[in-house]
Design a protein around this motif. Structure first.
Motif, PDB file in Angstrom:
ATOM      1  N   GLY A 199       0.846  -1.235  -0.016  1.00 56.72           N
ATOM      2  CA  GLY A 199       0.097  -0.074   0.131  1.00 56.72           C
ATOM      3  C   GLY A 199       0.940   1.361  -0.119  1.00 56.72           C
ATOM      4  O   GLY A 199       0.605   2.200   0.777  1.00 56.72           O
ATOM      5  N   LYS A 200       1.981   1.398  -0.699  1.00 56.82           N
ATOM      6  CA  LYS A 200       2.875   2.332  -0.803  1.00 56.82           C
ATOM      7  C   LYS A 200       3.353   2.482  -2.071  1.00 56.82           C
ATOM      8  O   LYS A 200       3.548   1.656  -3.081  1.00 56.82           O
ATOM      9  N   THR A 201       3.540   3.947  -2.519  1.00 58.09           N
ATOM     10  CA  THR A 201       4.026   3.929  -3.767  1.00 58.09           C
ATOM     11  C   THR A 201       5.491   4.024  -3.916  1.00 58.09           C
ATOM     12  O   THR A 201       6.103   3.928  -2.645  1.00 58.09           O
ATOM     13  N   VAL A 202       6.262   4.174  -4.782  1.00 60.03           N
ATOM     14  CA  VAL A 202       7.821   4.455  -4.850  1.00 60.03           C
ATOM     15  C   VAL A 202       8.073   5.330  -3.968  1.00 60.03           C
ATOM     16  O   VAL A 202       9.242   5.354  -3.033  1.00 60.03           O
ATOM     17  N   ALA A 203       7.418   6.703  -4.138  1.00 60.06           N
ATOM     18  CA  ALA A 203       7.991   7.677  -3.115  1.00 60.06           C
ATOM     19  C   ALA A 203       7.627   7.359  -1.668  1.00 60.06           C
ATOM     20  O   ALA A 203       8.494   7.885  -0.907  1.00 60.06           O
ATOM     21  N   HIS A 204       6.548   6.904  -1.327  1.00 68.12           N
ATOM     22  CA  HIS A 204       6.217   6.395  -0.071  1.00 68.12           C
ATOM     23  C   HIS A 204       7.323   5.511   0.445  1.00 68.12           C
ATOM     24  O   HIS A 204       7.920   5.605   1.694  1.00 68.12           O
ATOM     25  N   ASN A 205       7.716   4.540  -0.328  1.00 71.18           N
ATOM     26  CA  ASN A 205       8.941   3.775   0.155  1.00 71.18           C
ATOM     27  C   ASN A 205      10.122   4.333   0.579  1.00 71.18           C
ATOM     28  O   ASN A 205      10.828   3.911   1.554  1.00 71.18           O
ATOM     29  N   LEU A 206      10.710   4.987  -0.624  1.00 75.03           N
ATOM     30  CA  LEU A 206      11.718   5.699  -0.202  1.00 75.03           C
ATOM     31  C   LEU A 206      11.741   6.744   0.866  1.00 75.03           C
ATOM     32  O   LEU A 206      12.845   6.873   1.832  1.00 75.03           O
ATOM     33  N   THR A 207      10.457   7.073   1.345  1.00 71.08           N
ATOM     34  CA  THR A 207      10.395   8.174   2.318  1.00 71.08           C
ATOM     35  C   THR A 207      10.755   7.046   3.655  1.00 71.08           C
ATOM     36  O   THR A 207      11.361   7.724   4.679  1.00 71.08           O
ATOM     37  N   LEU A 208      10.001   6.205   3.657  1.00 67.85           N
ATOM     38  CA  LEU A 208      10.063   5.221   4.796  1.00 67.85           C
ATOM     39  C   LEU A 208      11.647   4.832   4.866  1.00 67.85           C
ATOM     40  O   LEU A 208      12.195   4.583   6.134  1.00 67.85           O
ATOM     41  N   LEU A 209      12.099   4.524   3.834  1.00 70.21           N
ATOM     42  CA  LEU A 209      13.670   3.927   4.000  1.00 70.21           C
ATOM     43  C   LEU A 209      14.488   4.943   4.520  1.00 70.21           C
ATOM     44  O   LEU A 209      15.526   4.857   5.267  1.00 70.21           O
ATOM     45  N   ARG A 210      14.381   6.087   3.979  1.00 72.48           N
ATOM     46  CA  ARG A 210      15.101   7.247   4.555  1.00 72.48           C
ATOM     47  C   ARG A 210      15.018   7.547   5.931  1.00 72.48           C
ATOM     48  O   ARG A 210      16.027   7.756   6.723  1.00 72.48           O
ATOM     49  N   GLY A 211      13.748   7.334   6.559  1.00 69.60           N
ATOM     50  CA  GLY A 211      13.610   7.516   8.011  1.00 69.60           C
ATOM     51  C   GLY A 211      13.210   6.483   8.786  1.00 69.60           C
ATOM     52  O   GLY A 211      12.884   6.525   9.959  1.00 69.60           O
ATOM     53  N   ILE A 212      13.588   5.417   8.379  1.00 67.93           N
ATOM     54  CA  ILE A 212      13.410   3.991   9.062  1.00 67.93           C
ATOM     55  C   ILE A 212      13.845   4.140  10.523  1.00 67.93           C
ATOM     56  O   ILE A 212      13.395   3.486  11.398  1.00 67.93           O
ATOM     57  N   ALA A 213      15.103   4.959  10.828  1.00 64.62           N
ATOM     58  CA  ALA A 213      15.345   4.844  12.137  1.00 64.62           C
ATOM     59  C   ALA A 213      14.578   5.429  13.075  1.00 64.62           C
ATOM     60  O   ALA A 213      14.542   5.133  14.289  1.00 64.62           O
ATOM     61  N   LEU A 214      13.371   6.095  12.707  1.00 65.73           N
ATOM     62  CA  LEU A 214      12.187   6.806  13.531  1.00 65.73           C
ATOM     63  C   LEU A 214      11.535   5.482  14.183  1.00 65.73           C
ATOM     64  O   LEU A 214      11.196   5.477  15.382  1.00 65.73           O
ATOM     65  N   PHE A 215      11.600   4.412  13.686  1.00 66.82           N
ATOM     66  CA  PHE A 215      10.822   3.000  14.257  1.00 66.82           C
ATOM     67  C   PHE A 215      11.639   2.572  15.369  1.00 66.82           C
ATOM     68  O   PHE A 215      10.905   1.868  16.126  1.00 66.82           O
ATOM     69  N   HIS A 216      12.756   2.896  15.530  1.00 68.49           N
ATOM     70  CA  HIS A 216      13.427   2.371  16.885  1.00 68.49           C
ATOM     71  C   HIS A 216      12.659   3.053  18.150  1.00 68.49           C
ATOM     72  O   HIS A 216      12.892   2.579  19.233  1.00 68.49           O
ATOM     73  N   GLY A 217      11.900   4.151  17.853  1.00 67.37           N
ATOM     74  CA  GLY A 217      11.455   4.715  18.949  1.00 67.37           C
ATOM     75  C   GLY A 217      10.317   3.818  19.668  1.00 67.37           C
ATOM     76  O   GLY A 217       9.516   4.469  20.701  1.00 67.37           O
ATOM     77  N   LEU A 218       9.819   2.817  18.927  1.00 69.23           N
ATOM     78  CA  LEU A 218       8.894   1.804  19.321  1.00 69.23           C
ATOM     79  C   LEU A 218       9.311   1.104  20.530  1.00 69.23           C
ATOM     80  O   LEU A 218       8.470   0.401  21.290  1.00 69.23           O
ATOM     81  N   GLY A 219      10.840   0.950  20.440  1.00 70.03           N
ATOM     82  CA  GLY A 219      11.321  -0.035  21.460  1.00 70.03           C
ATOM     83  C   GLY A 219      11.348  -1.458  21.244  1.00 70.03           C
ATOM     84  O   GLY A 219      11.476  -2.134  21.983  1.00 70.03           O
ATOM     85  N   CYS A 220      11.238  -1.600  19.898  1.00 72.04           N
ATOM     86  CA  CYS A 220      11.182  -3.112  19.449  1.00 72.04           C
ATOM     87  C   CYS A 220      12.436  -3.049  18.344  1.00 72.04           C
ATOM     88  O   CYS A 220      12.593  -2.265  17.599  1.00 72.04           O
ATOM     89  N   PRO A 221      12.774  -4.499  18.052  1.00 72.45           N
ATOM     90  CA  PRO A 221      13.616  -4.755  16.723  1.00 72.45           C
ATOM     91  C   PRO A 221      12.849  -4.322  15.493  1.00 72.45           C
ATOM     92  O   PRO A 221      11.486  -4.499  15.632  1.00 72.45           O
ATOM     93  N   VAL A 222      13.314  -3.686  14.602  1.00 70.65           N
ATOM     94  CA  VAL A 222      13.297  -3.384  13.384  1.00 70.65           C
ATOM     95  C   VAL A 222      13.120  -4.249  12.347  1.00 70.65           C
ATOM     96  O   VAL A 222      14.395  -4.630  12.185  1.00 70.65           O
ATOM     97  N   LEU A 223      12.241  -4.635  11.503  1.00 72.87           N
ATOM     98  CA  LEU A 223      12.491  -5.444  10.484  1.00 72.87           C
ATOM     99  C   LEU A 223      12.287  -4.999   9.050  1.00 72.87           C
ATOM    100  O   LEU A 223      11.374  -4.153   9.133  1.00 72.87           O
ATOM    101  N   LEU A 224      13.146  -5.239   7.992  1.00 75.40           N
ATOM    102  CA  LEU A 224      13.060  -4.403   6.758  1.00 75.40           C
ATOM    103  C   LEU A 224      12.772  -5.649   5.872  1.00 75.40           C
ATOM    104  O   LEU A 224      13.417  -6.564   5.790  1.00 75.40           O
ATOM    105  N   GLY A 225      11.561  -5.708   4.959  1.00 75.40           N
ATOM    106  CA  GLY A 225      11.464  -6.572   4.059  1.00 75.40           C
ATOM    107  C   GLY A 225      11.204  -5.781   2.574  1.00 75.40           C
ATOM    108  O   GLY A 225      10.076  -5.681   2.153  1.00 75.40           O
ATOM    109  N   ALA A 226      12.156  -5.672   2.322  1.00 73.26           N
ATOM    110  CA  ALA A 226      12.256  -4.831   0.784  1.00 73.26           C
ATOM    111  C   ALA A 226      12.818  -5.730  -0.308  1.00 73.26           C
ATOM    112  O   ALA A 226      12.553  -5.256  -1.518  1.00 73.26           O
TER     113      ALA A 226
END
Length: 336
Positions: A251-278
């Motif tokens: 449910g993401k466009t190319v632009a959405h995917n790139l935005t998430l990848l650039r900012g993926i360190a934000l998800f460390h703020g959830l206090g859980c390991p982060v998984l990337l499935g690209a």
């Protein structure tokens, strides 16, 4: 949970650290600054010590092992689709013997966890009946656990499939719907002591790429995952048993995917390991001029290494050997 301010750590590596730097997630990376992000589009760089205490605690707390593997370095989750119609390898491993042989191969190449899926979730895919999904996955999981010493996860949205997989030896439930498809799945995981991976997706596989829109994709995905983590905690499933995944390509466009990848360190703020499935996703084919999914290993590895540089703990990949080699060289260069 919707915060007015969000904090993305500016992740760095190296033995020499400035005063006031904080260790990221108990691992090898650290941050001395963070990007403070506001919903209104404003932002600024702040010192790590000026990040609010609750965010600091979640960003720095060591992550618990997942499927028996410590999170002190990037881990590889090998994809094993026992389906006839997955976008990249449909039909290649739908027979049990071929699936077990592939699991052995991936472990020998460096996989830490094997993720077994019996329902294709490619764009446009239809839902597989629960009984059929169980027949595809449970015997394979049991055979893998007997043949290979490796952690096994089940890629499913359904309680019945997870129950059969757990009985066969699965330790982790990887739900692409973020525990929104089957209301019975999250309580079952909490009661059974299973670890979970909660992923963000928009819609279902049949409709998810029909003009997806967000107010702010990075913050919208963060808020969804934060809400689901809170829900799981209320059910009795602690953060030590939760992995989060921003759901690249769902449910993401190319632009959405790139935005998430650039900012993926934000998800460390959830206090859980982060998984990337690209791995081998369509946007890699578009940007890398690789129309065939099996030709997308170089682009997949590039994206994976960019995520590891931001502290991502798990890479879910098709090309295990190539990814393991890239990670080994990455670590060697980092350590000097």
């Amino acid at each position: 949970m919707t915060d007015l301010r969000y904090y993305r750590p500016l992740v760095q590596a190296g033995r020499v650290r400035p005063e006031g730097a904080l260790v990221l997630a108990g691992g090898p990376y650290w941050f001395a600054q963070a990007e403070e992000i506001a919903r209104d589009g404003g932002g600024r760089i702040v010192a790590a010590g000026d990040v609010p205490r609750d965010w600091q605690n979640r960003l720095t707390r060591p992550r618990a092992p997942v499927a028996g593997k410590t999170m002190d370095r990037a881990r590889i989750m090998g994809i094993l689709n026992v389906t006839p119609d997955s976008f990249s390898d449909g039909g290649d491993f739908s027979e049990a013997d071929a699936a077990v042989a592939q699991a052995r191969r991936m472990v020998s190449e460096g996989a830490d966890i094997i993720d077994v899926g019996g329902e294709s979730t490619r764009p446009g895919a239809r839902t597989v009946p629960e009984a059929e999904e169980i027949d595809r996955t449970a015997p394979v999981i049991a055979a893998i656990r007997e043949a290979v010493d490796v952690g096994v996860s089940i890629d499913t949205r359904k309680r019945g499939v997870a129950k059969a997989a757990a009985a066969a030896g699965a330790e982790l439930v990887n739900d692409i719907s973020g525990f929104t498809f089957d209301v019975g799945l999250a309580p079952f995981c909490a009661q059974s002591g299973l670890a979970v991976c909660v992923m963000h997706s928009r819609g279902n596989p049949e409709t998810m790429q029909d003009d997806p829109r967000y107010d702010d994709v990075l913050l919208d995905v963060y808020d969804f995952l934060a809400g689901q983590v809170a829900m799981l905690e209320e059910l009795g499933l602690p953060r030590d048993r939760i992995v989060v995944d921003p759901g690249i390509g769902f449910g993401k466009t190319v632009a959405h995917n790139l935005t998430l990848l650039r900012g993926i360190a934000l998800f460390h703020g959830l206090g859980c390991p982060v998984l990337l499935g690209a791995s081998r996703k369509g946007f890699i084919g578009k940007l890398g001029h690789a129309p065939e999914a099996k030709e997308r290993a170089p682009g997949s590895i590039a994206v994976g290494l960019a995520a590891v540089a931001q502290g991502v703990q798990i890479l879910r990949v098709h090309d295990v050997a190539a990814t393991a080699q890239a990670l080994a060289l990455w670590r060697a260069v980092e350590k000097g």
